[in-house]
Enzyme design. Structure first.
Site, PDB file in Angstrom:
ATOM      1  N   GLY A  20      14.054  16.778   5.347  1.00 42.24           N
ATOM      2  CA  GLY A  20      15.390  17.274   5.694  1.00 42.24           C
ATOM      3  C   GLY A  20      16.408  16.169   5.886  1.00 42.24           C
ATOM      4  CD  GLN A  27       6.502   3.886   2.037  1.00 40.34           C
ATOM      5  OE1 GLN A  27       7.118   4.641   1.323  1.00 40.34           O
ATOM      6  NE2 GLN A  27       6.808   2.609   2.163  1.00 40.34           N
ATOM      7  CB  THR A  32       0.758   3.837  -8.664  1.00 38.62           C
ATOM      8  OG1 THR A  32       1.975   3.406  -7.998  1.00 38.62           O
ATOM      9  CG2 THR A  32       1.182   4.824  -9.752  1.00 38.62           C
ATOM     10  CB  ILE A  33       2.006   4.951  -3.236  1.00 36.73           C
ATOM     11  CG1 ILE A  33       2.812   3.650  -3.301  1.00 36.73           C
ATOM     12  CG2 ILE A  33       0.661   4.776  -2.560  1.00 36.73           C
ATOM     13  CD1 ILE A  33       3.402   3.250  -1.958  1.00 36.73           C
ATOM     14  CG  ASP A  34       5.286   2.714  -6.974  1.00 43.91           C
ATOM     15  OD1 ASP A  34       5.373   2.752  -5.724  1.00 43.91           O
ATOM     16  OD2 ASP A  34       5.158   1.666  -7.613  1.00 43.91           O
ATOM     17  CB  VAL A  52     -20.241   4.585  -8.710  1.00 47.03           C
ATOM     18  CG1 VAL A  52     -21.686   4.196  -8.403  1.00 47.03           C
ATOM     19  CG2 VAL A  52     -19.353   3.348  -8.755  1.00 47.03           C
ATOM     20  NE  ARG A  62     -18.759  10.075  -2.478  1.00 44.02           N
ATOM     21  CZ  ARG A  62     -18.717  11.355  -2.821  1.00 44.02           C
ATOM     22  NH1 ARG A  62     -17.782  11.773  -3.664  1.00 44.02           N
ATOM     23  NH2 ARG A  62     -19.605  12.205  -2.349  1.00 44.02           N
ATOM     24  NE  ARG A 116       1.739  -6.067  -7.123  1.00 44.53           N
ATOM     25  CZ  ARG A 116       1.697  -4.743  -7.209  1.00 44.53           C
ATOM     26  NH1 ARG A 116       1.384  -4.157  -8.339  1.00 44.53           N
ATOM     27  NH2 ARG A 116       1.984  -3.991  -6.157  1.00 44.53           N
ATOM     28  CG  HIS A 133       3.039  -3.564   1.893  1.00 44.18           C
ATOM     29  ND1 HIS A 133       4.190  -4.307   1.982  1.00 44.18           N
ATOM     30  CD2 HIS A 133       2.534  -3.798   0.659  1.00 44.18           C
ATOM     31  CE1 HIS A 133       4.358  -4.979   0.854  1.00 44.18           C
ATOM     32  NE2 HIS A 133       3.365  -4.689   0.034  1.00 44.18           N
TER      33      HIS A 133
HETATM   34  O1  F6P Z   1       3.416  -0.201  -6.824  1.00 40.36           O
HETATM   35  C1  F6P Z   1       3.150   0.062  -5.487  1.00 40.36           C
HETATM   36  C2  F6P Z   1       4.071  -0.724  -4.610  1.00 40.36           C
HETATM   37  O2  F6P Z   1       3.745  -0.451  -3.267  1.00 40.36           O
HETATM   38  C3  F6P Z   1       5.568  -0.520  -4.845  1.00 40.36           C
HETATM   39  O3  F6P Z   1       6.052   0.660  -4.276  1.00 40.36           O
HETATM   40  C4  F6P Z   1       6.134  -1.762  -4.256  1.00 40.36           C
HETATM   41  O4  F6P Z   1       7.393  -2.075  -4.818  1.00 40.36           O
HETATM   42  C5  F6P Z   1       5.111  -2.801  -4.624  1.00 40.36           C
HETATM   43  O5  F6P Z   1       3.889  -2.111  -4.830  1.00 40.36           O
HETATM   44  C6  F6P Z   1       4.910  -3.867  -3.595  1.00 40.36           C
HETATM   45  O6  F6P Z   1       4.041  -4.804  -4.152  1.00 40.36           O
HETATM   46  P1  F6P Z   1       3.216  -5.842  -3.311  1.00 40.36           P
HETATM   47  O7  F6P Z   1       2.150  -5.087  -2.556  1.00 40.36           O
HETATM   48  O8  F6P Z   1       2.640  -6.741  -4.336  1.00 40.36           O
HETATM   49  O9  F6P Z   1       4.164  -6.499  -2.366  1.00 40.36           O
END
Ligand code: F6P
Length: 349
Positions: A211, A281, A151-153, A50, A47, A98, A279
């Site tokens: 914790g 998360q 990225t969540i990582d 854009v 958003r 990907r 997923h």
């Molecule tokens: O890079 C984000 C992530 O959620 C990683 O934590 C996880 O290992 C990977 O993607 C999972 O990939 P996919 O959604 O392709 O299964």
């Protein structure tokens, strides 16, 4: 999957390729894409790109499904209205993927052709490590790009916190809190596996904030006997539960530890169960932090494109929204904070 709301493979202009020629103020038409694992807050970034692009008088084109859309020529026109009401939604309205093909010179050649056909002069690329590696490759081949760290990582070297991490952490925390409730009712120990690929940030921070009795990350060689002691200690100290957060990328993740303890559970004191969060998360609605981060990074990326500052990654760095050259990010491993890991150990008593 095409972009929600419909893509426009037929919307090719047929005019001569322009390409960015380095002149200030030349950029008139940019593309934006989201790539790799989706992350809450990506939509806020879209958003912002854009609307900030429109504010500068540019056209902004959405590329559907990340780098795949560059190869298959899958685009969608984006207007201020098209990106209305998306900020509060998780995932990415542009779709993501990907793309092994984009990693090849031939895939990127096809992408360049597609960009020329559409007169797209520069790209904002929202994503994590793999996506930014793709962005760097394009930049090194002469195409103007700016990355947006998402990225969540949280594994992007040089960036404090990436878009999506905060929301993912809160999802993990909710899981920890809930597991503790049921664990206490049954006097059980739980292994909770969180994502993060080969980086232990999500495990460390959710374990610290939740914790946990022990935290297992890929960066540290963990002796499963230490984890057994942590659980046994919790039992002998009279705790009603034990909770261990493990990173998916660790050798002793939920499966590894589960296998290790299978035959000898009684020595843990507690009965053992494990939960893999997976997923879940990634799918949450973005919280305020991720919406604000996505918004500010999106604006910063457009400012970079406007200034001709290409080949950089926009993100939170040393507490401020700024940029770092992609070449300094890609291929470098972000270290885990050993002090926080130690702190979590001390506080788990
Ligand atoms: O890079 C984000 C992530 O959620 C990683 O934590 C996880 O290992 C990977 O993607 C999972 O990939 P996919 O959604 O392709 O299964």
């Amino acid at each position: 999957m095409s972009c929600p709301g419909g893509s426009s493979r037929t919307e090719q202009r047929g005019n001569l390729p322009t390409g960015y020629n380095g002149r200030e103020g030349h950029v008139k038409r940019i593309g934006v894409l989201t790539s790799g694992g989706d992350a809450p807050g990506m939509n806020a970034a879209i958003r912002a790109v854009v609307r900030m692009g429109l504010h500068k008088g540019w056209d902004v084109v959405g590329i559907c499904e990340g780098y795949v859309g560059l190869i298959t020529d899958d685009t969608t026109p984006l207007s201020a209205r098209r990106v209305g009401g998306i900020m509060q939604r998780g995932g990415t309205v542009l779709g993501s993927s990907r793309s092994p093909e984009f990693k090849t010179p031939e895939g990127r050649r096809m992408a360049r052709e597609m960009l020329n056909r559409h007169s797209i002069e520069a790209l904002a690329i929202i994503g994590g490590g793999g996506s930014q590696a793709g962005a760097l490759a394009m930049f090194q081949e002469g195409f103007p790009v700016v990355g947006i760290a998402s990225t969540i990582d949280n594994d992007l070297y040089g960036i404090d916190i990436t878009i999506g991490v905060d929301t993912a952490l809160n999802v993990a925390l909710e899981a920890i809190d809930r597991l503790k409730v049921t664990a206490s009712s049954h006097r059980r120990a739980f292994l909770l596996e969180v994502m993060g690929r080969d980086y232990g940030y999500l495990a460390l921070m959710s374990g610290l904030a939740g914790g946990a009795d022990a935290i297992v990350v890929p960066e540290v060689d963990t002796d499963p006997e230490q984890i057994a002691s942590a659980m046994r200690d919790a039992y002998t100290r009279g705790k009603s539960h034990a909770l261990v957060v493990v990173a998916e990328g660790a050798r002793y993740n939920a499966e590894g530890l589960g296998r290790y303890f299978r035959e000898h559970q009684e020595r843990l004191g507690f009965e053992l169960r494990s939960t893999v969060l997976g997923h879940v998360q990634r799918g949450g609605e973005p919280g305020a932090f991720d919406r604000l981060l996505g918004t500010q990074c999106g604006v910063a990326a457009v400012e970079c494109l406007d200034k001709g500052e290409f080949g950089v990654l926009a993100g939170l760095r040393h507490g401020q929204i700024s940029t770092v050259p992609l070449a300094e990010v890609v291929g470098h491993k972000k270290p885990i904070d050993a002090k926080l890991l130690k702190m979590a150990q001390v506080l788990s008593q």
